[in-house]
Design an enzyme around this catalytic site. Sequence first.
Site, mmCIF file in Angstrom:
data_model
loop_
_atom_site.group_PDB
_atom_site.id
_atom_site.type_symbol
_atom_site.label_atom_id
_atom_site.label_comp_id
_atom_site.label_asym_id
_atom_site.label_seq_id
_atom_site.Cartn_x
_atom_site.Cartn_y
_atom_site.Cartn_z
ATOM 1 N N TYR A 105 -42.186 88.646 61.356
ATOM 2 C CA TYR A 105 -43.620 88.938 61.456
ATOM 3 C C TYR A 105 -44.161 88.426 62.775
ATOM 4 O O TYR A 105 -44.825 89.162 63.530
ATOM 5 C CB TYR A 105 -44.364 88.297 60.279
ATOM 6 C CG TYR A 105 -45.861 88.231 60.442
ATOM 7 C CD1 TYR A 105 -46.471 87.106 61.020
ATOM 8 C CD2 TYR A 105 -46.670 89.291 60.053
ATOM 9 C CE1 TYR A 105 -47.843 87.046 61.188
ATOM 10 C CE2 TYR A 105 -48.050 89.236 60.205
ATOM 11 C CZ TYR A 105 -48.633 88.105 60.777
ATOM 12 O OH TYR A 105 -50.003 88.047 60.961
HETATM 13 N N1 LIG Z 1 -56.221 87.177 56.970
HETATM 14 C C1 LIG Z 1 -55.945 86.285 57.908
HETATM 15 O O1 LIG Z 1 -56.296 85.073 57.785
HETATM 16 C C2 LIG Z 1 -55.187 86.693 59.131
HETATM 17 C C3 LIG Z 1 -55.046 88.035 59.481
HETATM 18 N N2 LIG Z 1 -54.347 88.381 60.613
HETATM 19 C C4 LIG Z 1 -54.210 89.780 60.977
HETATM 20 O O2 LIG Z 1 -55.475 90.433 60.882
HETATM 21 C C5 LIG Z 1 -55.294 91.757 60.339
HETATM 22 C C6 LIG Z 1 -56.115 91.898 59.061
HETATM 23 O O3 LIG Z 1 -55.701 90.871 58.159
HETATM 24 P P1 LIG Z 1 -55.895 91.101 56.566
HETATM 25 O O4 LIG Z 1 -57.193 91.766 56.327
HETATM 26 O O5 LIG Z 1 -55.572 89.817 55.886
HETATM 27 O O6 LIG Z 1 -54.738 92.164 56.288
HETATM 28 P P2 LIG Z 1 -54.097 92.624 54.887
HETATM 29 O O7 LIG Z 1 -52.891 91.793 54.588
HETATM 30 O O8 LIG Z 1 -55.179 92.688 53.888
HETATM 31 O O9 LIG Z 1 -53.543 94.111 55.261
HETATM 32 C C7 LIG Z 1 -54.432 95.083 55.736
HETATM 33 C C8 LIG Z 1 -53.977 96.435 55.272
HETATM 34 O O10 LIG Z 1 -52.804 96.855 55.972
HETATM 35 C C9 LIG Z 1 -52.214 97.853 55.148
HETATM 36 N N3 LIG Z 1 -50.816 98.121 55.492
HETATM 37 C C10 LIG Z 1 -49.776 97.265 55.408
HETATM 38 N N4 LIG Z 1 -48.628 97.882 55.738
HETATM 39 C C11 LIG Z 1 -48.948 99.178 56.018
HETATM 40 C C12 LIG Z 1 -48.203 100.320 56.389
HETATM 41 N N5 LIG Z 1 -46.867 100.286 56.508
HETATM 42 N N6 LIG Z 1 -48.859 101.481 56.586
HETATM 43 C C13 LIG Z 1 -50.204 101.545 56.437
HETATM 44 N N7 LIG Z 1 -50.979 100.497 56.088
HETATM 45 C C14 LIG Z 1 -50.343 99.328 55.863
HETATM 46 C C15 LIG Z 1 -52.326 97.293 53.748
HETATM 47 O O11 LIG Z 1 -52.261 98.360 52.841
HETATM 48 P P3 LIG Z 1 -52.055 98.084 51.264
HETATM 49 O O12 LIG Z 1 -53.440 97.839 50.745
HETATM 50 O O13 LIG Z 1 -51.421 99.338 50.745
HETATM 51 O O14 LIG Z 1 -51.155 96.892 51.111
HETATM 52 C C16 LIG Z 1 -53.657 96.555 53.781
HETATM 53 O O15 LIG Z 1 -54.686 97.270 53.126
HETATM 54 C C17 LIG Z 1 -53.795 91.927 60.137
HETATM 55 O O16 LIG Z 1 -53.216 92.591 61.238
HETATM 56 C C18 LIG Z 1 -53.285 90.512 60.033
HETATM 57 O O17 LIG Z 1 -51.912 90.385 60.410
HETATM 58 C C19 LIG Z 1 -53.733 87.433 61.395
HETATM 59 C C20 LIG Z 1 -53.836 86.098 61.073
HETATM 60 C C21 LIG Z 1 -54.607 85.645 59.963
HETATM 61 N N1 LIG Z 2 -51.352 91.122 57.122
HETATM 62 C C1 LIG Z 2 -51.674 89.832 57.013
HETATM 63 N N2 LIG Z 2 -51.351 88.967 57.984
HETATM 64 C C2 LIG Z 2 -51.652 87.645 57.839
HETATM 65 C C3 LIG Z 2 -52.335 87.189 56.712
HETATM 66 C C4 LIG Z 2 -52.688 88.140 55.707
HETATM 67 O O1 LIG Z 2 -53.284 87.778 54.671
HETATM 68 N N3 LIG Z 2 -52.337 89.430 55.896
HETATM 69 N N4 LIG Z 2 -52.661 85.873 56.562
HETATM 70 C C5 LIG Z 2 -52.270 84.961 57.467
HETATM 71 C C6 LIG Z 2 -52.626 83.507 57.229
HETATM 72 O O2 LIG Z 2 -54.031 83.381 57.049
HETATM 73 C C7 LIG Z 2 -52.182 82.546 58.335
HETATM 74 O O3 LIG Z 2 -52.835 82.889 59.514
HETATM 75 C C8 LIG Z 2 -52.577 81.115 57.986
HETATM 76 O O4 LIG Z 2 -51.839 80.654 56.943
HETATM 77 C C9 LIG Z 2 -51.479 85.330 58.666
HETATM 78 N N5 LIG Z 2 -51.283 86.760 58.773
#
Ligand SMILES: NC(=O)C1=CN([C@@H]2O[C@H](COP(=O)(O)OP(=O)(O)OC[C@H]3O[C@@H](n4cnc5c(N)ncnc54)[C@H](OP(=O)(O)O)[C@@H]3O)[C@@H](O)[C@H]2O)C=CC1
Ligand SMILES: Nc1nc2c(c(=O)[nH]1)N=C([C@H](O)[C@@H](O)CO)CN2
Length: 237
Positions: free
Chosen positions: A147
Site C-alpha cells: 500500500y
Molecule cells: N481515512 C484516512 O484517515 C486516510 C485516508 N487516506 C487516503 O484518502 C483517500 C480517502 O480515504 P477514505 O475515505 O478512508 O477511503 P476508503 O477506504 O473509504 O475508500 C474510498 C473508496 O474507494 C473505493 N475503491 C477501493 N478500491 C477500488 C477499486 N478497485 N475500484 C474502484 N473503487 C475502489 C471503495 O469502494 P468500496 O466502497 O466498494 O469499497 C471506497 O468507497 C484514500 O485514497 C486513502 O488512501 C490516506 C491516509 C489516511
Molecule cells: N483507503 C484507505 N486508506 C487509508 C485509510 C482508510 O481508511 N482507507 N486509513 C488510514 C489510516 O487512517 C492511517 O492513516 C492511520 O492509521 C490510512 N489509509
Amino acid sequence: MTSPILITGGAQRLGLAIAKDLIAQQHEVIITYRTKKPAVDELKALGAVVIQADFATQDGITTLISDVKSQTKTLRAVIHNASDWDQEADTNDYNQLFQKMMQVHANTPYQLNLALQNMLASNDVVSDIIHMTDYVQIKGSKKHIAYAASKAALHNLTLSFSALLAPKVKVKVNSIAPALVMFNDHDSPIYRAKALKKSLLEVCPGPQEAVKAVNYLLSSDYVTGQTLHLDGGRHLK
Ligand SMILES: NC(=O)C1=CN([C@@H]2O[C@H](COP(=O)(O)OP(=O)(O)OC[C@H]3O[C@@H](n4cnc5c(N)ncnc54)[C@H](OP(=O)(O)O)[C@@H]3O)[C@@H](O)[C@H]2O)C=CC1
Ligand SMILES: Nc1nc2c(c(=O)[nH]1)N=C([C@H](O)[C@@H](O)CO)CN2
C-alpha cells in the site's frame, strides 16, 4: 460554461464529503463508486452523475474513461481518491496484493490522467488533478508495505504530471497526503488511542480536513507539484 469535477471512490467517507461540498458550491460533480451504497442515490438526487467502476481490471479503467467521455467534453478537476488500505497480514499472496495496490493507486490514476488530459486542458480556466496519497509516501509502513509503495508511486505521478501539464496546458497537479484523518467503524478503542498518539496534535480531524485541502488546491493559482500533508505534526513526533 462550467466543467464537472470527477471524484473516484466518491460513495463514502472522504470522497463523499468532498463530493457533497463541491455540489454545495454549485460545481457539477461526477463520482465513481465500486459498491452501490445509499450515498450513491443521495448524490444522484443532489444532481451528481454517478458511474459504477471497479479499477481492479483494465476493462474497468477503459470503461470508466469511455463513460466519462460520454458525459462531458471538459473537466475542471480529477480527484483520485479510490483506494483500498490492504495489509500483508491479511494474505499470503503477496504478488496479488502488490498488483492490486499498484493497480488502484498508481495504474488507474496514470491511465486516467493520460486519457483525460485534453478534457482538463479544454477547461476555460486552470484545472486540477489531485492525488489522494498518504503520509506513508515519505516513510513507508511495515504493516502496509505494498500500500505504502503504491502511494509513493502515486505521489511520483504528481511530480511527472505537474511537469507534463504545464505551462502549455494549465493543469495543476498536487498530492494530498493524509495521516489519520478518519477512523474506520471497526477500529477498536485501543487502536484509536494508539493512532491518536502518533501525531503532535493527537486528534482525528474527520473528513472536513480533506475537504478544506481540496478547496485550497482548487483555489490556488500557483501551487503545483506539491504535497499538502494533513498529518497533525506526525512527521515531527
Ligand atoms: N481515512 C484516512 O484517515 C486516510 C485516508 N487516506 C487516503 O484518502 C483517500 C480517502 O480515504 P477514505 O475515505 O478512508 O477511503 P476508503 O477506504 O473509504 O475508500 C474510498 C473508496 O474507494 C473505493 N475503491 C477501493 N478500491 C477500488 C477499486 N478497485 N475500484 C474502484 N473503487 C475502489 C471503495 O469502494 P468500496 O466502497 O466498494 O469499497 C471506497 O468507497 C484514500 O485514497 C486513502 O488512501 C490516506 C491516509 C489516511
Ligand atoms: N483507503 C484507505 N486508506 C487509508 C485509510 C482508510 O481508511 N482507507 N486509513 C488510514 C489510516 O487512517 C492511517 O492513516 C492511520 O492509521 C490510512 N489509509
